[in-house]
Design a protein around this motif. Structure first.
Motif, PDB file in Angstrom:
ATOM      1  N   PRO A 266       3.611 -43.194  26.046  1.00 27.60           N
ATOM      2  CA  PRO A 266       3.159 -42.814  27.386  1.00 27.60           C
ATOM      3  C   PRO A 266       4.238 -42.931  28.451  1.00 27.60           C
ATOM      4  CG  PRO A 266       1.549 -44.222  26.324  1.00 27.60           C
ATOM      5  CD  PRO A 266       2.790 -44.281  25.484  1.00 27.60           C
ATOM      6  N   ILE A 267       3.956 -42.321  29.565  1.00 25.15           N
ATOM      7  CA  ILE A 267       4.878 -42.287  30.692  1.00 25.15           C
ATOM      8  C   ILE A 267       5.128 -43.686  31.257  1.00 25.15           C
ATOM      9  CG2 ILE A 267       3.068 -41.913  32.434  1.00 25.15           C
ATOM     10  CD1 ILE A 267       6.510 -40.181  32.327  1.00 25.15           C
ATOM     11  N   SER A 268       4.233 -44.633  30.975  1.00 19.68           N
ATOM     12  CA  SER A 268       4.386 -45.997  31.486  1.00 19.68           C
ATOM     13  C   SER A 268       5.354 -46.833  30.659  1.00 19.68           C
ATOM     14  CB  SER A 268       3.026 -46.699  31.520  1.00 19.68           C
ATOM     15  OG  SER A 268       2.429 -46.694  30.233  1.00 19.68           O
ATOM     16  N   SER A 269       5.790 -46.329  29.509  1.00 17.71           N
ATOM     17  CA  SER A 269       6.697 -47.099  28.653  1.00 17.71           C
ATOM     18  C   SER A 269       8.128 -47.064  29.176  1.00 17.71           C
ATOM     19  CB  SER A 269       6.667 -46.554  27.223  1.00 17.71           C
ATOM     20  OG  SER A 269       5.420 -46.788  26.612  1.00 17.71           O
ATOM     21  N   ASN A 270       8.879 -48.043  28.768  1.00 14.02           N
ATOM     22  CA  ASN A 270      10.292 -48.180  29.131  1.00 14.02           C
ATOM     23  C   ASN A 270      11.059 -46.906  28.792  1.00 14.02           C
ATOM     24  OD1 ASN A 270      13.142 -48.970  28.812  1.00 14.02           O
ATOM     25  ND2 ASN A 270      12.382 -51.045  29.128  1.00 14.02           N
ATOM     26  N   SER A 271      11.851 -46.407  29.742  1.00 16.10           N
ATOM     27  CA  SER A 271      12.592 -45.165  29.528  1.00 16.10           C
ATOM     28  C   SER A 271      13.827 -45.354  28.661  1.00 16.10           C
ATOM     29  CB  SER A 271      13.004 -44.559  30.869  1.00 16.10           C
ATOM     30  OG  SER A 271      13.862 -45.447  31.582  1.00 16.10           O
ATOM     31  N   LEU A 283       8.785 -37.883  23.101  1.00 12.27           N
ATOM     32  CA  LEU A 283       7.745 -37.168  23.832  1.00 12.27           C
ATOM     33  C   LEU A 283       6.971 -38.161  24.679  1.00 12.27           C
ATOM     34  CD1 LEU A 283       6.013 -34.627  24.377  1.00 12.27           C
ATOM     35  CD2 LEU A 283       4.668 -35.223  22.344  1.00 12.27           C
ATOM     36  N   ARG A 284       6.903 -37.907  26.006  1.00  9.12           N
ATOM     37  CA  ARG A 284       6.158 -38.785  26.916  1.00  9.12           C
ATOM     38  C   ARG A 284       4.803 -38.164  27.223  1.00  9.12           C
ATOM     39  NH1 ARG A 284      10.033 -42.444  28.876  1.00  9.12           N
ATOM     40  NH2 ARG A 284       8.223 -43.703  29.430  1.00  9.12           N
ATOM     41  N   THR A 285       3.746 -38.988  27.202  1.00 13.03           N
ATOM     42  CA  THR A 285       2.379 -38.504  27.369  1.00 13.03           C
ATOM     43  C   THR A 285       1.671 -39.248  28.496  1.00 13.03           C
ATOM     44  OG1 THR A 285       1.294 -40.130  25.930  1.00 13.03           O
ATOM     45  CG2 THR A 285       2.304 -38.209  24.852  1.00 13.03           C
ATOM     46  N   ALA A 286       0.445 -38.803  28.771  1.00 19.82           N
ATOM     47  CA  ALA A 286      -0.438 -39.591  29.629  1.00 19.82           C
ATOM     48  C   ALA A 286      -0.773 -40.890  28.902  1.00 19.82           C
ATOM     49  CB  ALA A 286      -1.711 -38.805  29.934  1.00 19.82           C
ATOM     50  N   ILE A 287      -1.291 -41.870  29.641  1.00 21.49           N
ATOM     51  CA  ILE A 287      -1.543 -43.197  29.093  1.00 21.49           C
ATOM     52  C   ILE A 287      -2.842 -43.196  28.285  1.00 21.49           C
ATOM     53  CG2 ILE A 287      -2.016 -45.602  29.706  1.00 21.49           C
ATOM     54  CD1 ILE A 287      -0.249 -45.128  32.194  1.00 21.49           C
ATOM     55  N   GLY A 288      -2.783 -43.828  27.126  1.00 18.58           N
ATOM     56  CA  GLY A 288      -3.943 -43.930  26.250  1.00 18.58           C
ATOM     57  C   GLY A 288      -3.621 -43.447  24.854  1.00 18.58           C
ATOM     58  N   SER A 289      -4.124 -44.167  23.845  1.00 14.10           N
ATOM     59  CA  SER A 289      -3.806 -43.819  22.465  1.00 14.10           C
ATOM     60  C   SER A 289      -4.258 -42.415  22.074  1.00 14.10           C
ATOM     61  CB  SER A 289      -4.391 -44.858  21.503  1.00 14.10           C
ATOM     62  OG  SER A 289      -5.767 -45.055  21.719  1.00 14.10           O
ATOM     63  N   GLU A 307       2.451 -47.766  22.666  1.00 13.00           N
ATOM     64  CA  GLU A 307       2.109 -47.854  24.079  1.00 13.00           C
ATOM     65  C   GLU A 307       2.850 -49.031  24.719  1.00 13.00           C
ATOM     66  OE1 GLU A 307      -2.105 -46.475  25.060  1.00 13.00           O
ATOM     67  OE2 GLU A 307      -2.373 -47.593  23.192  1.00 13.00           O
ATOM     68  N   ALA A 308       2.796 -49.104  26.033  1.00  9.53           N
ATOM     69  CA  ALA A 308       3.464 -50.192  26.743  1.00  9.53           C
ATOM     70  C   ALA A 308       2.844 -51.542  26.406  1.00  9.53           C
ATOM     71  CB  ALA A 308       3.409 -49.951  28.249  1.00  9.53           C
ATOM     72  N   GLU A 404       3.370 -37.111  38.159  1.00 13.31           N
ATOM     73  CA  GLU A 404       1.925 -37.296  38.188  1.00 13.31           C
ATOM     74  C   GLU A 404       1.307 -37.078  36.811  1.00 13.31           C
ATOM     75  OE1 GLU A 404      -0.115 -35.419  41.466  1.00 13.31           O
ATOM     76  OE2 GLU A 404       1.716 -35.391  42.671  1.00 13.31           O
ATOM     77  N   THR A 405       2.065 -37.310  35.751  1.00  9.97           N
ATOM     78  CA  THR A 405       1.521 -37.177  34.398  1.00  9.97           C
ATOM     79  C   THR A 405       0.288 -38.055  34.217  1.00  9.97           C
ATOM     80  OG1 THR A 405       3.706 -36.692  33.487  1.00  9.97           O
ATOM     81  CG2 THR A 405       2.030 -37.450  31.934  1.00  9.97           C
TER      82      THR A 405
END
Length: 465
Positions: A266-271, A283-289, A307-308, A404-405
């Motif tokens: 997800p987009i919240s994970s460390n870049s 690949l970065r996604t919205a948050i949630g499995s 996930e984060a 705003e992902t």
């Protein structure tokens, strides 16, 4: 306020999870999703969970399903057994949320339900069961043993010589995890066992627990401390000094150790996962499995997801130190714990973490927030550069980019990242921070969190005038 259904299944106050409510969702699941050879049911150690599991079992049997009751087992162990046997599963757990809340997680024989299957369940709510007869109900006692055997084959004696602390609290897999770690060669010291439910959020470990973990690590001379959240799908791991390793860093190390070429996170994970250059595709996604799973399903080759919070999904047959590790398309806490410990057995966890790109994350949350006020504030930040600059004024930098992902992720000119997101299943507003150093990340977090709390409170006051 009724229970919410979405990324983490069904969640709500225990008082809201009535027999009628739970039965509606079980029947909708049975009518709309692949069930395979029947339904496996497990639960965590919350006081409310055994009774809710009974409600799920009765509802499933009345819907004509063959029901297998697995009692108190970790979520990934339940999912592993159900998928191996071609069955669906429902886990009764509220994961990291407080004991006055609970929930249901749904699995088809292919793994966690997808976003498309969430919609099918929603559309089937209220439909009557079409079963001609009540299904049978049996018990299974080997679910945990089958899950442990998966890791004993792949990591046999890989933890030899390590002295580990196990922060047991009220995690459902605490006893089985101790047995597994010992079977892999580690010496295990039990820490902090509780008969009262303890909500553990591996993304937002409180300061007092961090202090306790450091005291335990140093007082017992430990190589690391391990733990999980309530239902065993999110890991917690410290280094030899008792410092918590963020879940997304665990994910990065695990992905590299297993030889993944594609990472979905997800987009919240460390870049740092993209900056490392160690993976062909990120690949970065919205948050949630469910979003991570969708990204993994759209990928090919040696793909993993995490996930984060550290929950790790394996999408290919990987190699452990001593054997094959088959795919497991559900969040798992044990794999990242074992992979990182095995990889770090000689040099220590701290050294493994130091080899990752210098990007550090910190996260915390405001609980029991006024959701309308939080939504209004995030909308203000989204729509107005002036409002963003006012909120970020204490950071001596300006916003360079907005993503705003999922929620609102603001990248500043100085490289800091500030990310706000409302929880989808609890009245919580999460704050994620990423910075070039650990100290900077926590300084920004501790600076912005009270500002955020005061701003949300002022929004509530404004609405009440």
């Amino acid at each position: 306020m009724p229970p919410k259904f979405g990324t983490s299944g069904l969640r709500g106050l225990v008082t809201e999870l009535t027999v009628a409510c739970v039965t509606r969702y079980v029947h909708a699941f049975a009518l709309s999703c692949p069930i395979g050879k029947g339904l496996y049911i497990g639960h965590d150690l919350r006081a409310s969970s055994p009774d809710l599991a009974d409600v799920v079992g009765h509802a499933a049997a009345n819907a004509g399903l063959t029901v297998t009751c697995c009692e108190a087992v970790p979520t990934p162990a339940l999912a592993h057994a159900a998928m191996a046997d071609g069955a669906a599963a429902i886990m009764v757990t509220g994961s990291h949320i407080p004991a006055d809340r609970n929930g249901l997680k749904f699995y088809t024989p292919a793994g966690e339900i997808t976003k498309a299957e969430e919609a099918l369940i929603q559309n089937a709510l209220g439909q009557k069961s079409t079963a001609d007869a009540v299904g049978s109900v049996t018990n299974a006692t080997d679910v945990q043993a089958r899950y442990a055997a998966r890791y004993q084959a792949a990591f046999d004696k890989a933890l030899g010589g390590l002295h580990l602390g196990l922060y047991e609290q009220s995690a459902v897999g605490r006893d089985s995890l101790a047995d597994l770690l010992r079977s892999l060669g580690a010496k295990v010291t039990s820490l902090g066992r509780s008969d009262v439910f303890v909500p553990i959020d591996t993304e937002a470990v409180p300061a007092d627990l961090r202090d306790q973990l450091r005291d335990w690590a140093q007082g017992h001379g430990l190589d690391a401390i391990v733990s999980t959240d309530a239902d065993g799908d999110r890991p917690l791991l410290t280094d030899e000094g008792g410092t918590v390793v963020p879940g997304d860093i665990l994910g990065q190390i695990t992905a590299e150790t297993l030889g993944a070429d594609t990472v979905v996170t997800p987009i919240s994970s460390n870049s740092g996962v993209a900056q490392s250059g160690r993976f062909a595709h990120v690949l970065r996604t919205a948050i949630g499995s469910p979003h991570v799973i969708a990204g993994m399903q759209a990928s090919t080759g040696a793909v993993v997801g995490y996930e984060a919070n550290g929950g790790f999904l394996l999408g290919f047959t990987a190699q452990g130190p001593t054997g094959d590790l088959p795919p497991l398309m559900t969040r798992d806490a044990v794999l990242p714990i074992l992979a990182v410990l095995a990889q770090s057995a000689k040099t220590g966890v701290k050294a493994s973490v130091a080899q990752q790109p210098a990007r550090f994350t910190a996260a915390d949350r405001l609980q029991d927030v006024d959701v309308d006020a939080a939504v209004a504030f995030i909308d203000q930040l989204r729509q107005s550069a002036t409002e963003r600059e006012a909120f970020l004024a204490s950071l001596d930098s300006t916003c360079a980019e907005v993503d705003e992902t999922d929620g609102l992720r603001m990248t500043l000119q100085n490289g800091l990242v500030v990310h706000l997101r409302l929880s989808g299943n609890a009245p919580e507003l999460r704050l994620y921070v990423e910075a070039p150093s650990k100290d900077d990340a926590y300084e920004v977090l501790t600076t912005l969190l009270p500002i955020l709390a005061g701003t949300i409170l002022s929004q509530v006051t404004r609405f009440s005038l």
